[in-house]
Design an enzyme around this catalytic site. Structure first.
Site, PDB file in Angstrom:
ATOM      1  N   ASP A 232     -32.977  38.055  25.647  1.00  0.00           N
ATOM      2  CA  ASP A 232     -31.633  38.620  25.512  1.00  0.00           C
ATOM      3  C   ASP A 232     -31.487  39.636  26.647  1.00  0.00           C
ATOM      4  O   ASP A 232     -32.461  39.943  27.338  1.00  0.00           O
ATOM      5  CB  ASP A 232     -31.486  39.311  24.137  1.00  0.00           C
ATOM      6  CG  ASP A 232     -30.022  39.418  23.696  1.00  0.00           C
ATOM      7  OD1 ASP A 232     -29.236  40.045  24.442  1.00  0.00           O
ATOM      8  OD2 ASP A 232     -29.676  38.884  22.633  1.00  0.00           O
ATOM      9  N   ILE A 233     -30.263  40.175  26.800  1.00  0.00           N
ATOM     10  CA  ILE A 233     -30.117  41.289  27.747  1.00  0.00           C
ATOM     11  C   ILE A 233     -30.195  42.618  26.986  1.00  0.00           C
ATOM     12  O   ILE A 233     -30.152  43.681  27.586  1.00  0.00           O
ATOM     13  CB  ILE A 233     -28.798  41.203  28.564  1.00  0.00           C
ATOM     14  CG1 ILE A 233     -27.588  41.014  27.646  1.00  0.00           C
ATOM     15  CG2 ILE A 233     -28.874  40.085  29.593  1.00  0.00           C
ATOM     16  CD1 ILE A 233     -26.245  41.122  28.372  1.00  0.00           C
TER      17      ILE A 233
ATOM     18  N   ASP B  75     -31.353  37.284  31.568  1.00  0.00           N
ATOM     19  CA  ASP B  75     -29.902  37.118  31.633  1.00  0.00           C
ATOM     20  C   ASP B  75     -29.594  35.640  31.882  1.00  0.00           C
ATOM     21  O   ASP B  75     -29.930  35.101  32.939  1.00  0.00           O
ATOM     22  CB  ASP B  75     -29.351  37.989  32.784  1.00  0.00           C
ATOM     23  CG  ASP B  75     -27.830  37.973  32.823  1.00  0.00           C
ATOM     24  OD1 ASP B  75     -27.212  37.182  32.069  1.00  0.00           O
ATOM     25  OD2 ASP B  75     -27.259  38.755  33.609  1.00  0.00           O
TER      26      ASP B  75
ATOM     27  N   TYR C 290     -11.586  32.467  23.635  1.00  0.00           N
ATOM     28  CA  TYR C 290     -12.846  32.051  23.004  1.00  0.00           C
ATOM     29  C   TYR C 290     -12.767  30.582  22.574  1.00  0.00           C
ATOM     30  O   TYR C 290     -13.663  29.780  22.856  1.00  0.00           O
ATOM     31  CB  TYR C 290     -13.090  32.963  21.806  1.00  0.00           C
ATOM     32  CG  TYR C 290     -14.328  32.681  21.013  1.00  0.00           C
ATOM     33  CD1 TYR C 290     -15.589  33.006  21.499  1.00  0.00           C
ATOM     34  CD2 TYR C 290     -14.245  32.121  19.735  1.00  0.00           C
ATOM     35  CE1 TYR C 290     -16.723  32.770  20.744  1.00  0.00           C
ATOM     36  CE2 TYR C 290     -15.373  31.890  18.984  1.00  0.00           C
ATOM     37  CZ  TYR C 290     -16.609  32.211  19.492  1.00  0.00           C
ATOM     38  OH  TYR C 290     -17.725  31.987  18.735  1.00  0.00           O
TER      39      TYR C 290
ATOM     40  N   GLY D 167     -30.135  34.993  23.585  1.00  0.00           N
ATOM     41  CA  GLY D 167     -29.251  35.734  22.676  1.00  0.00           C
ATOM     42  C   GLY D 167     -29.975  36.078  21.385  1.00  0.00           C
ATOM     43  O   GLY D 167     -29.388  36.116  20.308  1.00  0.00           O
TER      44      GLY D 167
ATOM     45  N   GLY E 135     -28.797  39.059  18.915  1.00  0.00           N
ATOM     46  CA  GLY E 135     -27.483  39.024  18.275  1.00  0.00           C
ATOM     47  C   GLY E 135     -27.549  38.675  16.795  1.00  0.00           C
ATOM     48  O   GLY E 135     -28.628  38.551  16.208  1.00  0.00           O
ATOM     49  N   GLN E 136     -26.369  38.496  16.215  1.00  0.00           N
ATOM     50  CA  GLN E 136     -26.281  38.273  14.765  1.00  0.00           C
ATOM     51  C   GLN E 136     -27.035  37.010  14.334  1.00  0.00           C
ATOM     52  O   GLN E 136     -27.770  37.023  13.357  1.00  0.00           O
ATOM     53  CB  GLN E 136     -24.798  38.165  14.345  1.00  0.00           C
ATOM     54  CG  GLN E 136     -24.620  38.153  12.836  1.00  0.00           C
ATOM     55  CD  GLN E 136     -23.264  37.594  12.392  1.00  0.00           C
ATOM     56  OE1 GLN E 136     -22.503  37.060  13.195  1.00  0.00           O
ATOM     57  NE2 GLN E 136     -22.965  37.728  11.119  1.00  0.00           N
TER      58      GLN E 136
ATOM     59  N   LYS F 176     -14.773  27.252  23.886  1.00  0.00           N
ATOM     60  CA  LYS F 176     -15.579  26.425  22.983  1.00  0.00           C
ATOM     61  C   LYS F 176     -15.186  24.939  23.071  1.00  0.00           C
ATOM     62  O   LYS F 176     -16.051  24.070  23.063  1.00  0.00           O
ATOM     63  CB  LYS F 176     -15.470  26.933  21.539  1.00  0.00           C
ATOM     64  CG  LYS F 176     -16.184  28.265  21.286  1.00  0.00           C
ATOM     65  CD  LYS F 176     -17.693  28.155  21.453  1.00  0.00           C
ATOM     66  CE  LYS F 176     -18.423  29.430  21.063  1.00  0.00           C
ATOM     67  NZ  LYS F 176     -19.851  29.417  21.465  1.00  0.00           N
TER      68      LYS F 176
HETATM   69  N1  SER Z   1     -16.922  34.229  13.966  1.00  0.00           N
HETATM   70  C1  SER Z   1     -16.446  33.997  15.271  1.00  0.00           C
HETATM   71  C2  SER Z   1     -15.403  34.975  15.662  1.00  0.00           C
HETATM   72  O1  SER Z   1     -14.746  35.503  14.796  1.00  0.00           O
HETATM   73  C3  SER Z   1     -15.857  32.630  15.357  1.00  0.00           C
HETATM   74  O2  SER Z   1     -16.740  31.767  15.926  1.00  0.00           O
HETATM   75  O3  SER Z   1     -15.224  35.185  16.809  1.00  0.00           O
END
Ligand code: SER
Length: 319
Positions: free
Chosen positions: A37-38, A55, A145, A11, A14-15, A149
């Site tokens: 990353d992909i 991947d 999400y 990843g 990403g950010q 987690k």
């Molecule tokens: N910043 C993330 C989100 O908003 C939370 O882990 O999905």
């Protein structure tokens, strides 16, 4: 001591990944930090060291990569964020869980025993104490999400106790950065607002003005992540994921801080489906375990973060 570490970042485009790879390369050397990353990475990642399209959902390829490059540590940052996950619940569950389970299994089966995986404030829900949310408390998340987690934290702890995988994790608050924009999160407003403030001098917030959420500037997130990974294992009393606090603020408070620096800036509020998600999360976090066990600390308060964000977002538009 650093010499023998070979680090895989999954990843890396990403950010978080785009900044973490560069920070790790400074410590461990460019050639020993493998970015994957992909999606294509930033040009600085591509120019400074190894990058490969990989991947994480493809277990065999992942294991092959880890064995071939003698990887000793993995940072697995691949995930569908909270807002996007609500649009594709089953797919998001599959992706987020499979990505984690694949890296846990690779860690179990290979020499890459040390694994970092980010959890989130999204593990908490409406029944959790909202202010100074403790490390050990009620966790009844209402988002896909968040459910992924919490489940992930449990699996991480399981692999650590049962198989000796050195699983390490933090519950990130909303992360604010200027290098790579986040995608599909509930806390993304706190990044978007800077781009719109510089470009258009106005912003329409998808969260209501008094929605207080825990946030953190990316440099603090990266430094603390690496600090946790470099800590003595014996000191870590939490085998699932550590609460870490940064700064808590509302859209209205952030807008006021921007307006101090850009007087013409205007904000209006048009909450969308992400408002409900935000309301189910804590407003502030108690991180005493992280401070005590491995010295978690932050350098950026709201004012300093706003200064650095505006300066760098402006630079991006000048380029
Ligand atoms: N910043 C993330 C989100 O908003 C939370 O882990 O999905």
């Amino acid at each position: 001591m650093n010499k023998e570490e070979k680090i895989l970042v999954i990843g890396s485009s990403g950010q978080i990944g785009s900044e973490l790879v560069m920070a790790l390369r400074k410590i461990y050397g460019n050639n020993d930090v493998f970015a994957t990353d992909i999606k294509q990475p930033t040009s600085e990642i591509k120019k400074s060291g190894p990058f490969q399209i990989l991947d994480v959902l493809d277990f065999n390829n992942l294991l092959h990569f880890v064995v071939r490059y003698k990887i000793t540590q993995i940072y697995n940052l691949a995930a569908v964020l909270s807002g996007n996950a609500e649009k594709i619940p089953l797919q998001a569950w599959d992706i987020n869980m499979k990505a984690l389970m694949n890296t846990l299994e690779v860690a179990r089966q290979s020499e890459a025993k040390k694994l970092f995986w980010p959890s989130s404030i999204a593990v908490f829900g409406p029944t959790t104490p909202k202010y100074n949310t403790p490390q050990l408390t009620i966790m009844e998340p209402t988002t896909v999400y968040g459910i992924s987690k919490v489940a992930g934290e449990r699996w991480g702890e399981y692999y650590s106790r049962r198989y000796g995988v050195d699983f390490r994790s933090v519950r990130y608050p909303g992360l604010i950065s200027y290098k790579t924009e986040p995608g599909g999160g509930t806390t993304d407003y706190a990044v978007e607002i800077f781009y719109e403030a510089v470009k258009k001098k106005k912003y329409e917030s998808f969260l209501d003005k008094d929605t207080e959420l825990p946030m953190m500037f990316m440099d603090d997130a990266i430094n603390n992540t690496i600090k946790l990974m470099r800590s003595d294992k014996e000191k870590l009393t939490i085998k699932s994921s550590y609460n870490i606090a940064g700064i808590s603020f509302t859209p209205e408070q952030l807008a006021a801080a921007i307006k101090k620096r850009i007087p013409e800036f205007e904000i209006n509020y048009k909450p969308d489906f992400r408002q409900k998600i935000a309301e189910s999360w804590p407003a502030s976090i108690d991180d005493s375990y992280a401070r005590k066990d491995w010295g978690h600390s932050i350098e950026y308060d709201l004012e300093k973060m706003v200064d650095v964000m505006l300066e760098n977002v402006r630079k991006k538009f000048d380029e």
